[in-house]
Design a protein around this motif. Structure first.
Motif, PDB file in Angstrom:
ATOM      1  N   CYS A   9      39.936  38.734  43.012  1.00  0.00           N
ATOM      2  CA  CYS A   9      38.915  39.166  43.766  1.00  0.00           C
ATOM      3  C   CYS A   9      38.625  40.923  43.359  1.00  0.00           C
ATOM      4  O   CYS A   9      37.472  41.267  43.033  1.00  0.00           O
ATOM      5  CB  CYS A   9      39.121  39.160  45.062  1.00  0.00           C
ATOM      6  N   TYR A  10      39.535  41.738  43.303  1.00  0.00           N
ATOM      7  CA  TYR A  10      39.527  42.906  43.088  1.00  0.00           C
ATOM      8  C   TYR A  10      39.015  43.132  41.345  1.00  0.00           C
ATOM      9  O   TYR A  10      38.233  43.882  41.145  1.00  0.00           O
ATOM     10  CB  TYR A  10      41.031  43.731  42.899  1.00  0.00           C
ATOM     11  N   LEU A  11      39.611  42.236  40.510  1.00  0.00           N
ATOM     12  CA  LEU A  11      39.019  42.202  39.171  1.00  0.00           C
ATOM     13  C   LEU A  11      37.829  41.736  39.069  1.00  0.00           C
ATOM     14  O   LEU A  11      36.891  42.451  37.929  1.00  0.00           O
ATOM     15  CB  LEU A  11      40.041  41.297  38.303  1.00  0.00           C
ATOM     16  N   THR A  52      44.729  35.633  44.551  1.00  0.00           N
ATOM     17  CA  THR A  52      43.243  35.677  44.978  1.00  0.00           C
ATOM     18  C   THR A  52      43.000  37.064  45.125  1.00  0.00           C
ATOM     19  O   THR A  52      41.916  37.183  44.758  1.00  0.00           O
ATOM     20  CB  THR A  52      43.060  34.705  46.170  1.00  0.00           C
ATOM     21  N   ALA A  53      43.820  37.886  45.738  1.00  0.00           N
ATOM     22  CA  ALA A  53      43.489  39.202  45.988  1.00  0.00           C
ATOM     23  C   ALA A  53      43.159  39.985  44.697  1.00  0.00           C
ATOM     24  O   ALA A  53      42.238  40.801  44.671  1.00  0.00           O
ATOM     25  CB  ALA A  53      44.542  39.951  47.009  1.00  0.00           C
ATOM     26  N   VAL A  54      44.171  39.728  43.812  1.00  0.00           N
ATOM     27  CA  VAL A  54      43.707  40.511  42.595  1.00  0.00           C
ATOM     28  C   VAL A  54      42.823  39.875  41.718  1.00  0.00           C
ATOM     29  O   VAL A  54      42.002  40.669  41.193  1.00  0.00           O
ATOM     30  CB  VAL A  54      45.281  40.353  41.811  1.00  0.00           C
ATOM     31  N   LYS A  82      35.308  42.349  41.212  1.00  0.00           N
ATOM     32  CA  LYS A  82      34.381  43.477  41.819  1.00  0.00           C
ATOM     33  C   LYS A  82      34.697  44.470  40.640  1.00  0.00           C
ATOM     34  O   LYS A  82      33.126  44.909  40.413  1.00  0.00           O
ATOM     35  CB  LYS A  82      35.300  43.865  43.002  1.00  0.00           C
ATOM     36  N   LEU A  83      35.690  44.714  39.778  1.00  0.00           N
ATOM     37  CA  LEU A  83      35.837  45.743  39.009  1.00  0.00           C
ATOM     38  C   LEU A  83      34.828  45.331  37.980  1.00  0.00           C
ATOM     39  O   LEU A  83      33.735  46.454  37.313  1.00  0.00           O
ATOM     40  CB  LEU A  83      37.089  45.888  38.807  1.00  0.00           C
TER      41      LEU A  83
END
Length: 102
Positions: free
Chosen positions: A14-16, A10-12, A18-19
């Protein structure tokens, strides 16, 4: 251990996301259709969330005190009441219906 894998994924994710949002060209965001969708989408998502939380209990449709409270809030909004009055009307009506129905 599978919970930590889900948290990490989930963290990865969310980061992707956002990117990906940062990589969209500015010209694409200035189009009238995109601006209109950006203005209307949060309202539609909030309305859907409100309906789902008000009228469902698990897998079933529920018509209970929450619906009466939502109706009272909608009426207060139509009458252009201040926000605190809208919330107060919803709380009072919901509590009243729950007290009457047991």
């Amino acid at each position: 251990m599978s919970v930590w894998i889900a948290i990490g994924a989930t963290a990865v994710g969310c980061y992707l996301v956002k990117l990906l949002g940062l990589l969209v060209p500015a010209g694409a965001l200035e189009r009238p259709l995109v601006k209109r969708l950006a203005a209307l989408l949060p309202v539609a998502l909030l309305a859907a969330l409100t309906a789902q939380q008000t009228f469902s209990t698990g897998q079933y449709l529920a018509l209970d005190a929450r619906g009466a409270g939502l109706a009272a809030a909608a009426l207060a909004l139509v009458l252009r009441a201040p926000f605190l009055v809208v919330v107060g009307a919803a709380v009072v009506v919901t509590a009243g219906v729950r007290a009457i129905s047991g």
